[in-house]
Design a protein around this motif. Sequence first.
Motif, mmCIF file in Angstrom:
data_model
loop_
_atom_site.group_PDB
_atom_site.id
_atom_site.type_symbol
_atom_site.label_atom_id
_atom_site.label_comp_id
_atom_site.label_asym_id
_atom_site.label_seq_id
_atom_site.Cartn_x
_atom_site.Cartn_y
_atom_site.Cartn_z
ATOM 1 N N SER A 111 30.173 10.187 10.132
ATOM 2 C CA SER A 111 29.227 10.274 9.024
ATOM 3 C C SER A 111 29.683 9.429 7.833
ATOM 4 O O SER A 111 30.840 9.493 7.417
ATOM 5 N N ARG A 112 28.750 8.666 7.278
ATOM 6 C CA ARG A 112 29.039 7.837 6.109
ATOM 7 C C ARG A 112 28.603 8.533 4.818
ATOM 8 O O ARG A 112 28.691 7.949 3.741
ATOM 9 N N GLU A 113 28.126 9.754 4.929
ATOM 10 C CA GLU A 113 27.616 10.459 3.751
ATOM 11 C C GLU A 113 28.731 10.831 2.786
ATOM 12 O O GLU A 113 28.557 10.781 1.576
ATOM 13 N N GLN A 114 29.862 11.220 3.341
ATOM 14 C CA GLN A 114 30.977 11.623 2.482
ATOM 15 C C GLN A 114 32.073 10.560 2.533
ATOM 16 O O GLN A 114 32.636 10.274 3.581
ATOM 17 N N LYS A 115 32.349 9.947 1.402
ATOM 18 C CA LYS A 115 33.382 8.920 1.315
ATOM 19 C C LYS A 115 34.746 9.590 1.153
ATOM 20 O O LYS A 115 34.889 10.579 0.439
ATOM 21 N N VAL A 116 35.739 9.035 1.832
ATOM 22 C CA VAL A 116 37.092 9.585 1.796
ATOM 23 C C VAL A 116 38.078 8.464 1.475
ATOM 24 O O VAL A 116 38.036 7.405 2.110
ATOM 25 N N LYS A 117 38.936 8.684 0.495
ATOM 26 C CA LYS A 117 39.960 7.689 0.175
ATOM 27 C C LYS A 117 41.095 7.802 1.186
ATOM 28 O O LYS A 117 41.655 8.880 1.400
ATOM 29 N N THR A 118 41.427 6.678 1.819
ATOM 30 C CA THR A 118 42.445 6.706 2.860
ATOM 31 C C THR A 118 43.841 6.808 2.284
ATOM 32 O O THR A 118 44.082 6.478 1.116
ATOM 33 N N ARG A 119 44.768 7.255 3.103
ATOM 34 C CA ARG A 119 46.168 7.320 2.681
ATOM 35 C C ARG A 119 46.754 5.927 2.614
ATOM 36 O O ARG A 119 46.276 4.993 3.260
ATOM 37 N N LYS A 120 47.814 5.777 1.826
ATOM 38 C CA LYS A 120 48.412 4.472 1.546
ATOM 39 C C LYS A 120 48.810 3.727 2.819
ATOM 40 O O LYS A 120 48.608 2.514 2.933
ATOM 41 N N GLU A 121 49.362 4.458 3.801
ATOM 42 C CA GLU A 121 49.832 3.793 5.014
ATOM 43 C C GLU A 121 48.687 3.283 5.898
ATOM 44 O O GLU A 121 48.919 2.560 6.858
ATOM 45 N N PHE A 176 38.600 11.285 17.703
ATOM 46 C CA PHE A 176 38.655 11.001 16.272
ATOM 47 C C PHE A 176 38.951 9.518 16.046
ATOM 48 O O PHE A 176 38.319 8.856 15.218
ATOM 49 N N LEU A 177 39.923 8.996 16.785
ATOM 50 C CA LEU A 177 40.299 7.585 16.685
ATOM 51 C C LEU A 177 39.101 6.688 16.987
ATOM 52 O O LEU A 177 38.804 5.739 16.249
ATOM 53 N N SER A 178 38.401 6.993 18.069
ATOM 54 C CA SER A 178 37.249 6.189 18.464
ATOM 55 C C SER A 178 36.102 6.340 17.464
ATOM 56 O O SER A 178 35.446 5.358 17.098
ATOM 57 N N GLY A 179 35.873 7.573 17.014
ATOM 58 C CA GLY A 179 34.836 7.815 16.019
ATOM 59 C C GLY A 179 35.140 7.131 14.697
ATOM 60 O O GLY A 179 34.230 6.687 13.985
ATOM 61 N N HIS A 180 36.415 7.036 14.365
ATOM 62 C CA HIS A 180 36.838 6.338 13.151
ATOM 63 C C HIS A 180 36.427 4.868 13.219
ATOM 64 O O HIS A 180 36.011 4.273 12.217
ATOM 65 N N THR A 181 36.539 4.255 14.397
ATOM 66 C CA THR A 181 36.091 2.871 14.577
ATOM 67 C C THR A 181 34.596 2.764 14.308
ATOM 68 O O THR A 181 34.139 1.833 13.628
ATOM 69 N N LYS A 182 33.836 3.708 14.831
ATOM 70 C CA LYS A 182 32.383 3.724 14.614
ATOM 71 C C LYS A 182 32.067 3.864 13.131
ATOM 72 O O LYS A 182 31.156 3.195 12.614
ATOM 73 N N ARG A 183 32.796 4.725 12.449
ATOM 74 C CA ARG A 183 32.559 4.953 11.019
ATOM 75 C C ARG A 183 32.641 3.642 10.234
ATOM 76 O O ARG A 183 31.778 3.323 9.413
ATOM 77 N N HIS A 184 33.688 2.864 10.510
ATOM 78 C CA HIS A 184 33.886 1.640 9.734
ATOM 79 C C HIS A 184 33.087 0.454 10.281
ATOM 80 O O HIS A 184 32.837 -0.514 9.558
ATOM 81 N N THR A 185 32.652 0.545 11.533
ATOM 82 C CA THR A 185 31.686 -0.434 12.037
ATOM 83 C C THR A 185 30.376 -0.273 11.273
ATOM 84 O O THR A 185 29.742 -1.262 10.886
#
Length: 199
Positions: A111-121, A176-185
Amino acid sequence: MKKVLSIPVFSLLIISVCAQGITDQERKSALSHLKQTSDELTNLVKGLSDEQVNHKQEEDQWSIAECLEHIAISEQNLMGMIQNSIQGDPDPMKRSEIAMDDDKLLGLITSREQKVKTRKEFEPTNSFGDFSGTIKIFKQRRKSTMKFVKSTDLNLRNYYMQFPFGLIDSYQGILFLSGHTKRHTDQIKEIIQSESYPQ
């Protein structure tokens, strides 16, 4: 009269559950999702110019190049977390603590509705050279992820990872890893569809 399992019988049942590995359906589903999200991303960014991949809608927003670098960094970091999770002993009794089912997890991360700030690493730092170098790194890391899913005999449902939103099992970690790719695609699609994006 209600029967109560003896300790030895109960222990054998636990051992039996732990011994069951990843199912054929789980393996197939995970590999399909990993391939789908990889193909969608790489096809989307194919042939883009330097101006296009480095374009920013706003100064504080990521470019396409930075999104892709973040995806490649996350692929390695998340796989590291999954690998760490399977170093301990399997614990099927912990399954009751899982925060959500697979579908809800994928819905949450994509979901792109809620923006999340990523961790530094996980932040992009232009560490892979040019854009083509980043694509190459991502493809290598995704190939390694898929190799793990193809080869593991572990029941990943009995290993766990703690996230800010709750506990997930290590199979869900793959999703989660695969869905994360979809999120940023989808984030990259938003950049391409913006009015200021160079044609």
